[in-house]
Design an enzyme around this catalytic site. Structure first.
Site, PDB file in Angstrom:
ATOM      1  N   TYR A  52       0.951  -1.208  -0.137  1.00  0.00           N
ATOM      2  CA  TYR A  52      -0.035   0.041   0.180  1.00  0.00           C
ATOM      3  C   TYR A  52       0.851   1.125   0.254  1.00  0.00           C
ATOM      4  CZ  TYR A  52      -4.253  -2.804   0.850  1.00  0.00           C
ATOM      5  OH  TYR A  52      -5.074  -3.793   0.761  1.00  0.00           O
ATOM      6  N   GLU A  53       0.581   2.328  -0.775  1.00  0.00           N
ATOM      7  CA  GLU A  53       1.277   3.337  -0.844  1.00  0.00           C
ATOM      8  C   GLU A  53       1.705   4.288   0.441  1.00  0.00           C
ATOM      9  OE1 GLU A  53       0.929   7.709  -2.964  1.00  0.00           O
ATOM     10  OE2 GLU A  53      -0.555   6.313  -3.685  1.00  0.00           O
ATOM     11  N   SER A  54       0.588   4.010   1.643  1.00  0.00           N
ATOM     12  CA  SER A  54       1.346   4.535   2.732  1.00  0.00           C
ATOM     13  C   SER A  54       2.145   3.873   3.746  1.00  0.00           C
ATOM     14  CB  SER A  54      -0.018   4.623   3.623  1.00  0.00           C
ATOM     15  OG  SER A  54      -0.723   3.587   3.829  1.00  0.00           O
ATOM     16  N   GLY A  55       2.598   2.698   3.123  1.00  0.00           N
ATOM     17  CA  GLY A  55       3.630   1.792   3.446  1.00  0.00           C
ATOM     18  C   GLY A  55       3.307   0.529   4.342  1.00  0.00           C
ATOM     19  N   GLY A 132       2.132  10.068  -5.105  1.00  0.00           N
ATOM     20  CA  GLY A 132       3.180   9.142  -5.535  1.00  0.00           C
ATOM     21  C   GLY A 132       3.257   8.615  -6.950  1.00  0.00           C
TER      22      GLY A 132
END
Length: 261
Positions: A52-55, A132
């Site tokens: 996931y983009e948030s980590g 991103g």
């Protein structure tokens, strides 16, 4: 009991899922790409890793996240990382496929998420910017673009290039030093597109049931390339997969309700 046919958003989610192969590392964004990735993991690709983009890295199964920043995306993850490190995964070749959306997409798969209008200092609309987006399309091995197709969203010329696809066609992406293959597919409510290998222009790969070339072209602001011969009809989700999508993946209809909430 019969199952109602897929609505356009369910169709999009299903086609997204079919672009994921088992054991891939999949970079997941908010919305239908997230739905499609979770559907793939619950059906034909149980061994994928969701990034996931948030980590969050491959959290255990839970409810549908509202976004990539939802705490669900970190739920008992084996590791969570800062976004910079998350993008570094892509730069180091650890992401097989990423899914992206945009306000505008051109014939070479370049994306605009910055402004609508020709005046950067006084635009008609100011959008979210890159986030991103530029990182992902510039660094991942393969990118799949997902969105709704209209002439305004698929214009002949972008108002601003936020994220580089195949730039100006041909070898221009590689010559610019960008990594990976760039966009390999575009999925919309109209059909599925790829990019002609030499020119890198958007080309019809399949059209959804009931859609003709004329309809696809009417929904596009530039000339689509049309392959020779009969154009395939996009595969529709079978009843058992629709049941999983509706009852297990997004039972609250956060993203697959149609018309959208």
């Amino acid at each position: 009991m019969s199952v109602a046919p897929a609505n356009p958003l369910e169709m999009l989610a299903y086609v997204v899922s079919r672009h994921i192969k088992d054991k891939q590392i999949v970079y997941v964004g908010t919305g239908l790409p997230m739905v499609g990735a979770i559907l793939a993991k619950k059906t034909h690709a149980p061994n994928i890793t969701l990034v996931y983009e948030s980590g969050g890295q491959d959290p255990i199964e839970g409810p549908m996240p509202w976004s990539v920043a939802d705490p669900v995306t970190w739920r008992k993850s084996p590791i969570t990382m800062e976004m910079a490190l998350s993008f570094a995964q892509a730069a180091n070749g650890y992401v097989d496929v990423a899914f992206q959306g945009a306000a505008q997409v051109d014939m070479y798969g370049n994306l605009n998420t910055h402004i609508i209008g020709n005046d950067f200092l006084n635009p008609k609309a100011r959008l979210t910017g890159s986030g991103g987006g530029n990182d992902l399309i510039s660094l991942t091995e393969n990118t799949v673009i997902v969105g709704l197709q209209t002439p305004e969203k698929f214009p002949a010329k972008l108002d601003f290039i936020t994220s580089p696809g195949h730039l100006y066609g041909g070898n221009s992406r590689k010559e610019a030093g960008l990594l990976g293959n760039g966009p390999v597919a575009v999925i919309t409510q109209i059909g599925v597109y790829d990019f002609e290998p030499v020119t890198k222009r958007m080309r019809i790969k399949s059209l959804h049931p009931g859609i003709t070339v004329e309809i696809a072209q009417a929904c596009t602001g530039f000339e689509l390339l049309v392959p020779e011969g009969e154009i395939p009809v996009t595969e529709t989700p079978p009843p058992d997969v629709l049941e999983v999508l509706r009852n297990e993946v997004d039972p609250q209809k956060i993203f697959i309700a149609f018309p959208p909430r």
